[in-house]
Scaffold this motif. Structure first.
Motif, PDB file in Angstrom:
ATOM      1  N   GLY A 156       0.956  -1.435  -0.061  1.00  0.00           N
ATOM      2  CA  GLY A 156      -0.003  -0.089  -0.064  1.00  0.00           C
ATOM      3  C   GLY A 156       0.863   1.165   0.093  1.00  0.00           C
ATOM      4  O   GLY A 156       0.392   2.239   0.453  1.00  0.00           O
ATOM      5  N   LEU A 157       1.970   1.290  -0.568  1.00  0.00           N
ATOM      6  CA  LEU A 157       2.806   2.364  -0.289  1.00  0.00           C
ATOM      7  C   LEU A 157       2.630   3.202  -1.765  1.00  0.00           C
ATOM      8  O   LEU A 157       2.171   2.596  -2.748  1.00  0.00           O
ATOM      9  N   SER A 158       2.689   4.452  -1.553  1.00  0.00           N
ATOM     10  CA  SER A 158       2.385   5.276  -2.666  1.00  0.00           C
ATOM     11  C   SER A 158       3.471   5.335  -3.587  1.00  0.00           C
ATOM     12  O   SER A 158       4.615   4.930  -3.489  1.00  0.00           O
ATOM     13  N   PRO A 159       3.244   5.821  -4.985  1.00  0.00           N
ATOM     14  CA  PRO A 159       4.416   6.097  -6.042  1.00  0.00           C
ATOM     15  C   PRO A 159       5.544   6.604  -5.455  1.00  0.00           C
ATOM     16  O   PRO A 159       6.748   6.294  -5.895  1.00  0.00           O
ATOM     17  N   ARG A 160       5.527   7.640  -4.864  1.00  0.00           N
ATOM     18  CA  ARG A 160       6.624   8.525  -4.264  1.00  0.00           C
ATOM     19  C   ARG A 160       7.345   7.603  -3.319  1.00  0.00           C
ATOM     20  O   ARG A 160       8.572   7.608  -3.156  1.00  0.00           O
ATOM     21  N   GLN A 161       6.759   6.931  -2.351  1.00  0.00           N
ATOM     22  CA  GLN A 161       7.368   5.983  -1.357  1.00  0.00           C
ATOM     23  C   GLN A 161       8.016   4.871  -2.137  1.00  0.00           C
ATOM     24  O   GLN A 161       9.105   4.558  -1.665  1.00  0.00           O
ATOM     25  N   ARG A 162       7.387   4.165  -3.018  1.00  0.00           N
ATOM     26  CA  ARG A 162       7.892   3.314  -3.798  1.00  0.00           C
ATOM     27  C   ARG A 162       9.417   3.570  -4.339  1.00  0.00           C
ATOM     28  O   ARG A 162      10.254   2.745  -4.508  1.00  0.00           O
ATOM     29  N   ALA A 163       9.363   4.656  -5.030  1.00  0.00           N
ATOM     30  CA  ALA A 163      10.503   5.196  -5.650  1.00  0.00           C
ATOM     31  C   ALA A 163      11.690   5.284  -4.654  1.00  0.00           C
ATOM     32  O   ALA A 163      12.853   5.040  -4.962  1.00  0.00           O
ATOM     33  N   VAL A 164      11.266   5.753  -3.310  1.00  0.00           N
ATOM     34  CA  VAL A 164      12.408   5.943  -2.327  1.00  0.00           C
ATOM     35  C   VAL A 164      13.028   4.581  -2.167  1.00  0.00           C
ATOM     36  O   VAL A 164      14.227   4.488  -1.992  1.00  0.00           O
ATOM     37  N   GLU A 181      19.105  14.644   1.298  1.00  0.00           N
ATOM     38  CA  GLU A 181      18.845  15.322   0.270  1.00  0.00           C
ATOM     39  C   GLU A 181      19.303  14.847  -1.407  1.00  0.00           C
ATOM     40  O   GLU A 181      18.527  14.774  -2.181  1.00  0.00           O
ATOM     41  N   SER A 182      20.114  14.062  -1.276  1.00  0.00           N
ATOM     42  CA  SER A 182      20.415  13.357  -2.384  1.00  0.00           C
ATOM     43  C   SER A 182      19.505  12.149  -2.623  1.00  0.00           C
ATOM     44  O   SER A 182      19.258  11.916  -4.039  1.00  0.00           O
ATOM     45  N   LEU A 183      19.156  11.573  -1.746  1.00  0.00           N
ATOM     46  CA  LEU A 183      18.158  10.187  -1.998  1.00  0.00           C
ATOM     47  C   LEU A 183      16.847  11.124  -2.686  1.00  0.00           C
ATOM     48  O   LEU A 183      16.242  10.392  -3.426  1.00  0.00           O
ATOM     49  N   ARG A 184      16.206  12.396  -1.993  1.00  0.00           N
ATOM     50  CA  ARG A 184      15.281  13.055  -2.639  1.00  0.00           C
ATOM     51  C   ARG A 184      15.425  13.412  -4.086  1.00  0.00           C
ATOM     52  O   ARG A 184      14.561  13.164  -4.949  1.00  0.00           O
ATOM     53  N   VAL A 185      16.729  13.752  -4.337  1.00  0.00           N
ATOM     54  CA  VAL A 185      16.926  14.154  -5.974  1.00  0.00           C
ATOM     55  C   VAL A 185      16.920  12.898  -6.641  1.00  0.00           C
ATOM     56  O   VAL A 185      16.335  12.643  -7.784  1.00  0.00           O
ATOM     57  N   GLU A 186      17.631  11.556  -6.132  1.00  0.00           N
ATOM     58  CA  GLU A 186      17.645  10.584  -7.000  1.00  0.00           C
ATOM     59  C   GLU A 186      16.250   9.817  -7.107  1.00  0.00           C
ATOM     60  O   GLU A 186      16.115   9.372  -8.288  1.00  0.00           O
ATOM     61  N   THR A 191       9.667  16.950  -2.644  1.00  0.00           N
ATOM     62  CA  THR A 191       9.858  17.213  -1.071  1.00  0.00           C
ATOM     63  C   THR A 191      10.338  16.017  -0.594  1.00  0.00           C
ATOM     64  O   THR A 191      10.354  14.826  -1.228  1.00  0.00           O
ATOM     65  N   ALA A 192      10.841  16.191   0.628  1.00  0.00           N
ATOM     66  CA  ALA A 192      11.172  15.105   1.426  1.00  0.00           C
ATOM     67  C   ALA A 192      10.068  14.279   2.188  1.00  0.00           C
ATOM     68  O   ALA A 192      10.318  13.506   3.242  1.00  0.00           O
ATOM     69  N   ALA A 193       8.645  14.647   1.853  1.00  0.00           N
ATOM     70  CA  ALA A 193       7.421  14.107   2.674  1.00  0.00           C
ATOM     71  C   ALA A 193       7.397  12.756   2.805  1.00  0.00           C
ATOM     72  O   ALA A 193       7.258  12.000   3.646  1.00  0.00           O
ATOM     73  N   ALA A 194       7.612  12.128   1.304  1.00  0.00           N
ATOM     74  CA  ALA A 194       7.479  10.619   1.105  1.00  0.00           C
ATOM     75  C   ALA A 194       8.675   9.979   2.388  1.00  0.00           C
ATOM     76  O   ALA A 194       8.250   8.982   2.960  1.00  0.00           O
ATOM     77  N   ILE A 195       9.769  10.347   2.286  1.00  0.00           N
ATOM     78  CA  ILE A 195      10.961   9.898   3.187  1.00  0.00           C
ATOM     79  C   ILE A 195      10.426  10.073   4.623  1.00  0.00           C
ATOM     80  O   ILE A 195      10.678   8.886   5.262  1.00  0.00           O
ATOM     81  N   GLU A 196       9.959  11.070   5.110  1.00  0.00           N
ATOM     82  CA  GLU A 196       9.800  11.258   6.401  1.00  0.00           C
ATOM     83  C   GLU A 196       8.576  10.443   6.812  1.00  0.00           C
ATOM     84  O   GLU A 196       8.597   9.847   7.974  1.00  0.00           O
ATOM     85  N   SER A 197       7.428  10.172   5.893  1.00  0.00           N
ATOM     86  CA  SER A 197       6.506   9.207   6.232  1.00  0.00           C
ATOM     87  C   SER A 197       7.139   7.969   6.416  1.00  0.00           C
ATOM     88  O   SER A 197       6.452   7.105   7.362  1.00  0.00           O
TER      89      SER A 197
END
Length: 784
Positions: A156-164, A181-186, A191-197
């Motif tokens: 049930g992860l969002s597309p942005r979360q799956r990209a992370v 920050e490097s992870l967000r760009v890659e 934004t970093a919201a998906a990483i924080e969630s």
């Protein structure tokens, strides 16, 4: 050892409840507590892990907020000396910036405090740059790594979360955590919201680390990577000193004439140390010398870590480079005087090099008034490694130690390196040259020097012109003559005001006067304040030489091919690097300046060196005046003749027969040193004897004199003064600076141990009250 008991308001509460602490530490608060020279004892909470050199926060007396301090000893009940352990205050915590100093540097600081007579609470903070203590340039960076295996990844992860998750799964274990920050760009996220969630769900782990980042790094002049063939003398010296590497402490004085290849010797020895996995510390006297030396090291030691430490860096750079020096592993640390306290980890230092060891810039003029060379020798003792002191004109202290006392090994390079020629030195009687002028204009460049400048510039070569006095003129007086004897002096100091000129564009300038002691600046008076007569300006300075060079060689100004190098123009290290870079590239044809251009610089295009006034400091009321004159003339003459075509040095002087100038022109250091040492010994002056100068200051002239007399009489009454000479009190040569009158007491002893014992006795008996009103200078280099 001094204890810090509970505060008085808790002293009568009986035995405190709770278990007694079992770990204790001796801490030196960052305060001038001369009453507690060894620091204060505190309890160490079980939650803290401490070592010698840790900076901590601790309570102090009745102060409401804790103060910073340095741990100098960690132990158990032996630190209590009988005090109830439950009545000892506890350390409150470790400094959050976590600037740790190696134990050997702490021990070095304790030696500096004791030998140079400075409170330990003043000395230890000075070992660490203020930028490091304040954490300037510290950045907090978040790093991310997967906390679950691919099979455990939730649905049930969002597309942005799956990209992370996909980005993290592509990384190997060897890559380690990735910056957020490097992870967000890659991952292609805005934004970093998906990483924080994902972190909140426990899928990824986010950790925070501190690092130091500077906006730009130190410049260095390009150096040649070409391997140099050593001469027979050079090879002999490298082998001789090289045998001491890894064999414990030893001191080596390397006296090599200018251009003899001392830097090449340093490079060979440093390379040996690095090959053994240890670090080297290189000290240079001036910031101006750092870029050229650094460029050589980088070119000849590719791939090696080099840290640069000096006051010309920005605060963020100083912090960054200090941290780099503190990292484990083989490295080269290079810098000016304060780099002697570089935080190279214990056990890693394998060699110390002090280049131009004679230079007075190694002496600190504020508390603690340490000498960088002598402190470096002590650090080498603590690190059990060899130290090399290099100079073409060694200090008489180092020469005395190597030749007479035999506690230092002497190595000599009597000739220049292959391909370099010895310059021709011409001593010019400037009084005789002045008679050749028909006009009444002040001339600073005589006919001989003028002709040599024309010849050198016509041949496409470069020139260095030295005058060890900045400003435009050093004498402002009434020009009306007669009975008026007015002279412009500082109203805060007993010193003349020096004329400076400020360029304002389009060839315009305005003049002002400045005191070089209190730095007060005033407008240049247009008329004499006493008789309203015309004001005349006399004397000489680098600005006046610059103006005369512009009149004689207008093309230099038009092309921007002349550069003045003094403390008025070189406001930062960037200015130094730019000026030397232009000279190295040939854009600048003439380098004009003070003593900072007289040493260490190596430019093959220089065919001429001109000394405007060799006897500027020869007649100063200082027993080192002849030594300084010899060193300055000898050093600056050695800046030419380092390329094809040879070189000429023209030395203008009003004292052409002065032994210091004659022997410097002949490059006869041994003859000069032999005569000077004999005179010093006859008068019981350093280095035959050791000296301390104590300066007492007071707003009233009589107050300073009375305090100095009382101090001198008190010192004479101590039992430790029996073998010492105590002179004074007497007014200082400059009797008033910044509205404070100054009187001095000179203490001389046959050895360092006797001098140190007397000063320690005086401190213990409260005869010395160190601070703004009293300064103690051990082994002084200036008597003004």
């Amino acid at each position: 050892m001094t204890l810090f008991p509970a505060s008085p308001e808790h002293a009568d509460l009986g035995t405190p409840a709770g278990p007694a602490p079992h770990r204790f530490a001796r801490v030196v608060p960052e305060r001038p507590l001369d009453r507690y020279p060894d620091g204060l004892t505190y309890a160490v909470p079980d939650s803290l892990s401490l070592a010698v050199g840790t900076r901590v926060r601790c309570p102090l007396a009745r102060q409401r907020t804790p103060v910073n301090g340095w741990v100098v000893e960690v132990g158990g009940a032996e630190l209590l000396e009988g005090l109830d352990p439950r009545k000892v205050r506890a350390i409150e915590g470790i400094d959050p910036l976590a600037c740790h100093v190696p134990a050997t540097v702490i021990e070095l600081g304790q030696w500096v405090a004791a030998y140079y007579c400075c409170p330990l609470g003043v000395t230890l903070p000075s070992l660490v740059p203020a930028a490091v203590r304040r954490g300037v340039g510290t950045k907090s960076i978040k790093f991310v790594e997967l906390a679950v295996s691919p099979a455990e990844t939730p649905r049930g992860l969002s597309p942005r979360q799956r990209a992370v998750i996909s980005t993290l799964e592509r990384r190997t274990s060897a890559d380690g955590p990735i910056a957020l920050e490097s992870l967000r760009v890659e991952a292609g996220l805005a934004t970093a919201a998906a990483i924080e969630s994902l972190a909140r769900r426990g899928v990824v782990t986010v950790t925070e680390q501190s690092t130091v980042q500077a906006k730009w790094r130190e410049h260095s002049l390009p150096g040649s990577a070409e391997e140099v063939t050593l001469s027979t003398d050079q090879g002999r010296v490298v082998q001789s000193i090289g045998r001491s590497i890894g064999g414990g402490f030893s001191t080596h004085l390397l006296r090599g004439v200018t251009g003899s290849g001392k830097t090449e010797e340093y490079l060979r020895l440093i390379r040996r140390v690095l090959a053994e996995g240890r670090s080297a510390l290189v000290l240079v006297p001036e910031i101006a010398l750092t870029p050229q030396t650094t460029g050589r090291l980088l070119a000849r030691l590719p791939g090696q870590s080099v840290a640069i430490l000096h006051s010309g860096l920005t605060e963020a750079q100083r912090h960054e480079q200090w941290r780099a020096a503190s990292q484990p592993g083989a490295k080269v640390v290079i810098g000016a005087r304060s780099a002697v306290f570089a935080p190279i980890p214990d056990g890693e230092l394998g060699l110390i090099v002090v280049d131009e060891e004679h230079d007075s810039s190694y002496k600190q003029d504020q508390a603690p008034r340490y000498h960088g060379r002598d402190t470096a020798i002590r650090r080498a003792q603590l690190a059990r490694c060899p130290i090399v002191l290099g100079s073409a004109t060694p200090s008489l202290e180092s020469w005395h130690n190597a030749v007479d006392r035999l506690n230092s090994h002497l190595h000599e390079l009597p000739g220049r390196a292959p391909g370099l020629s010895t310059p021709t030195v011409r001593i010019v009687d400037f009084r005789a040259e002045q008679r050749q002028w028909k006009d009444k204009r002040v001339h600073l460049i005589g006919p001989t020097l003028h002709r040599e400048l024309e010849r050198t510039l016509a041949a496409g070569r470069q020139a260095i012109v030295l005058l060890n006095r900045r400003g435009y003129a050093n004498w402002v007086a009434c020009g009306a003559g007669g009975a008026c004897e007015w002279r412009a002096t500082c109203d805060r100091c007993d010193a003349p005001l020096v004329v400076h000129r400020l360029r304002e564009g389009a060839g315009a300038s305005r003049s002002f006067v400045r005191c070089h002691h209190c730095l007060q600046e005033l407008r240049l008076p247009k008329e004499c304040p006493q008789c309203r007569g015309k004001v005349s300006v006399f004397g000489l300075g680098t600005q006046r030489v610059e103006d005369e060079m512009g009149r004689l060689f207008p093309a230099l100004l038009a092309e921007g091919a002349m550069q003045r190098v003094d403390s008025d123009t070189m406001e930062s290290s960037l200015h130094f690097h730019t000026a030397l870079g232009r000279f190295a590239s040939g854009q600048c044809r003439v380098l004009l300046g003070t003593q900072m251009i007289a040493k260490g610089l190596d430019f093959p295009g220089v065919g001429l060196v001109g000394v405007i006034s060799a006897d500027t400091s020869l007649h100063m009321p200082d027993f080192r005046a002849a030594e300084r004159t010899f060193q300055l003339v000898s050093q600056v003459a050695g800046r030419c003749g380092r390329g094809s075509g040879g070189g000429v040095a023209v030395v203008q002087t009003f004292a052409p027969d002065a032994p210091a100038i004659v022997r410097a022109a002949a490059q006869d250091f041994v003859g000069f040193a032999t005569e000077e040492l004999a005179q010093r010994a006859a008068h019981r002056l350093p280095p035959a004897w050791r000296m301390a100068r104590i300066v007492v200051r007071d707003q009233l002239e009589g107050g300073a004199a009375d305090a100095a007399d009382a101090l001198a009489n008190g010192l004479r009454g101590l039992p430790t003064s029996s073998n010492c000479r105590i002179l004074g009190g007497s007014p200082c040569p400059i009797a008033r600076i910044n509205e404070l009158y100054r009187s001095q007491v000179e203490v001389m002893a046959p050895g360092a141990a006797q001098l140190s014992a007397l000063l320690t006795d005086a401190r213990d008996r409260s005869l010395l009250h160190l601070g703004e009103r009293m300064a103690v200078d051990v082994d002084p280099l200036s008597m003004l």
